[in-house]
Design a protein around this motif. Sequence first.
Motif, mmCIF file in Angstrom:
data_model
loop_
_atom_site.group_PDB
_atom_site.id
_atom_site.type_symbol
_atom_site.label_atom_id
_atom_site.label_comp_id
_atom_site.label_asym_id
_atom_site.label_seq_id
_atom_site.Cartn_x
_atom_site.Cartn_y
_atom_site.Cartn_z
ATOM 1 N N GLU A 183 0.877 -1.174 0.000
ATOM 2 C CA GLU A 183 0.000 0.000 0.000
ATOM 3 C C GLU A 183 0.917 1.228 0.000
ATOM 4 N N PRO A 184 1.016 1.904 -1.143
ATOM 5 C CA PRO A 184 1.983 3.010 -1.253
ATOM 6 C C PRO A 184 1.827 4.062 -0.150
ATOM 7 N N LEU A 185 0.597 4.389 0.206
ATOM 8 C CA LEU A 185 0.425 5.468 1.191
ATOM 9 C C LEU A 185 0.689 5.000 2.615
ATOM 10 N N SER A 190 -1.690 4.284 -6.507
ATOM 11 C CA SER A 190 -2.977 3.661 -6.219
ATOM 12 C C SER A 190 -3.085 3.384 -4.722
ATOM 13 N N THR A 191 -4.208 3.747 -4.138
ATOM 14 C CA THR A 191 -4.376 3.497 -2.705
ATOM 15 C C THR A 191 -5.700 2.809 -2.403
ATOM 16 N N SER A 192 -5.659 1.996 -1.360
ATOM 17 C CA SER A 192 -6.876 1.344 -0.897
ATOM 18 C C SER A 192 -7.732 2.337 -0.105
ATOM 19 N N GLY A 193 -7.189 3.534 0.144
ATOM 20 C CA GLY A 193 -8.018 4.576 0.758
ATOM 21 C C GLY A 193 -7.602 5.010 2.147
ATOM 22 N N TYR A 224 -12.406 -0.083 -10.000
ATOM 23 C CA TYR A 224 -13.567 -0.868 -9.579
ATOM 24 C C TYR A 224 -13.400 -2.249 -10.196
ATOM 25 N N ALA A 225 -13.057 -3.230 -9.350
ATOM 26 C CA ALA A 225 -12.828 -4.600 -9.832
ATOM 27 C C ALA A 225 -14.155 -5.354 -9.789
ATOM 28 N N LEU A 226 -14.584 -5.819 -10.941
ATOM 29 C CA LEU A 226 -15.912 -6.432 -11.037
ATOM 30 C C LEU A 226 -15.867 -7.924 -10.751
ATOM 31 N N LEU A 282 -12.522 0.132 -14.871
ATOM 32 C CA LEU A 282 -13.158 -1.136 -14.505
ATOM 33 C C LEU A 282 -12.156 -2.265 -14.732
ATOM 34 N N ILE A 283 -11.945 -3.061 -13.696
ATOM 35 C CA ILE A 283 -10.985 -4.175 -13.797
ATOM 36 C C ILE A 283 -11.769 -5.478 -13.682
ATOM 37 N N PRO A 284 -11.715 -6.326 -14.706
ATOM 38 C CA PRO A 284 -12.327 -7.651 -14.522
ATOM 39 C C PRO A 284 -11.530 -8.338 -13.409
ATOM 40 N N ILE A 285 -12.174 -8.708 -12.314
ATOM 41 C CA ILE A 285 -11.398 -9.213 -11.164
ATOM 42 C C ILE A 285 -10.681 -10.503 -11.546
ATOM 43 N N ALA A 330 -1.102 -10.244 -13.635
ATOM 44 C CA ALA A 330 -2.216 -9.297 -13.777
ATOM 45 C C ALA A 330 -2.573 -8.700 -12.417
ATOM 46 N N CYS A 331 -3.471 -7.715 -12.439
ATOM 47 C CA CYS A 331 -3.862 -6.992 -11.215
ATOM 48 C C CYS A 331 -4.147 -7.945 -10.072
ATOM 49 N N GLY A 332 -3.518 -7.696 -8.944
ATOM 50 C CA GLY A 332 -3.825 -8.438 -7.736
ATOM 51 C C GLY A 332 -3.236 -9.833 -7.684
HETATM 52 N N1 SAH Z 1 -2.518 -1.158 -2.319
HETATM 53 C C1 SAH Z 1 -2.818 -0.350 -3.447
HETATM 54 C C2 SAH Z 1 -2.068 -0.720 -4.716
HETATM 55 C C3 SAH Z 1 -1.881 -2.175 -5.065
HETATM 56 S S1 SAH Z 1 -3.147 -3.033 -5.876
HETATM 57 C C4 SAH Z 1 -4.322 -0.352 -3.687
HETATM 58 O O1 SAH Z 1 -5.021 -1.065 -3.008
HETATM 59 O O2 SAH Z 1 -4.788 0.421 -4.517
HETATM 60 C C5 SAH Z 1 -3.467 -2.295 -7.426
HETATM 61 C C6 SAH Z 1 -4.907 -2.447 -7.870
HETATM 62 O O3 SAH Z 1 -5.247 -3.812 -8.172
HETATM 63 C C7 SAH Z 1 -5.893 -1.997 -6.796
HETATM 64 O O4 SAH Z 1 -6.949 -1.283 -7.373
HETATM 65 C C8 SAH Z 1 -6.390 -3.318 -6.270
HETATM 66 O O5 SAH Z 1 -7.609 -3.187 -5.603
HETATM 67 C C9 SAH Z 1 -6.464 -4.138 -7.535
HETATM 68 N N2 SAH Z 1 -6.571 -5.575 -7.315
HETATM 69 C C10 SAH Z 1 -6.074 -6.287 -6.282
HETATM 70 N N3 SAH Z 1 -6.363 -7.583 -6.424
HETATM 71 C C11 SAH Z 1 -7.055 -7.704 -7.569
HETATM 72 C C12 SAH Z 1 -7.634 -8.801 -8.273
HETATM 73 N N4 SAH Z 1 -7.541 -10.037 -7.794
HETATM 74 N N5 SAH Z 1 -8.268 -8.543 -9.438
HETATM 75 C C13 SAH Z 1 -8.331 -7.290 -9.919
HETATM 76 N N6 SAH Z 1 -7.816 -6.229 -9.317
HETATM 77 C C14 SAH Z 1 -7.189 -6.413 -8.148
#
Ligand code: SAH
Length: 341
Positions: free
Chosen positions: A158-160, A189-192, A255-257, A284-287, A330-332
Amino acid sequence: MKNIKDFSLEELKQEMQTLQEKPFRAEQIFKWLYEEKVKAFDEMTNLSLSLREKLKETYTICNYNIIKKQEAKDGTKKYLFDVLDGNAIETVLMQYHHGYSICVSSQIGCKMGCKFCASTGIKFIRDLTAGEIVEQIIAVEQDENIRISNVVFMGIGEPLDNYDNVVKAIRLINHPKGLNIGARHISVSTSGLVPKIYQLAEENIQCTLSISLHATNNQKRSSMMPVNNSYPIEELLQACKDYIAKTNRRISFEYALAKDNNDNLEDAKELVKLLKGMLCHVNLIPINSIENGIYTKASNENIIKFRDYLNEHGIVATIRRELGSDIDAACGQLRRKNIKK
Ligand code: SAH
């Protein structure tokens, strides 16, 4: 010994004075480190031998070894770097039509515990220093012989939560005598972490702030992201509004769907209500499903409907291209990998 890449130019000038050297030596060293990207003080040939010796006695130049490099079908590359203390971090290089983008890690492990993220459930080890963050970019540029144009702080961590080192790294990345990458090409990018968002607004850095929103009510968001218990949606969005007012910069909401969780039109409607009138963009990020995870990807049909609904109701939304999923890049999907020496 101190990592010489942990100093800002101003700090390095101070260091030179302590070593009884002229401050302009710091500028020469910066050129070697960030333009020439040398790996040893002996390569800094415009410095006297005695200064090079002094530097060697006082500092290290952090150079990462590549433990592993994987390439996805789409050309995305994932690096596992040895950070020289027995730990390893992951960094991802992506190629877009407009250039190369790098996704850097900011911590070894993460404390946030987001339920959909592969970095969760692994012990947090430590923050990365500014030099260790920047080194990810230098190491990849050297390995691939390329120039990176975009940096996103979306790797592990978490960068922040590592605020000072991350802000310092951003300044080194952005500095004309550092890596000289435009602030508008750097995203955090931050989780908030609400208080840190206010702090960042005061830094006068023109980077892009991305907020991992992922849900439109507190119950759902808290079930996905424990951080929401400390900083609920109303407080987070107020911080975002204040950030925009202060910086005049557009915020990007991620927003991860996930199927049957946050992907139907009711959620889209709620999202429009929350973001209406804000200077923002929705990504929008396909989760991506993770091992033992509870979330699965929303259907393409739902993702497109969701995007179209937002766009038709005045919220600019795009779907993030999925890159590197076949190599867990990929993301996450990134996980801290511990290597025992
Ligand atoms: N800690 C920071 C940055 C790292 S994650 C944050 O939370 O923003 C980078 C992005 O990927 C964030 O938006 C995070 O919520 C998203 N992410 C994490 N796991 C994911 C997954 N399994 N599928 C899609 N996006 C995901």
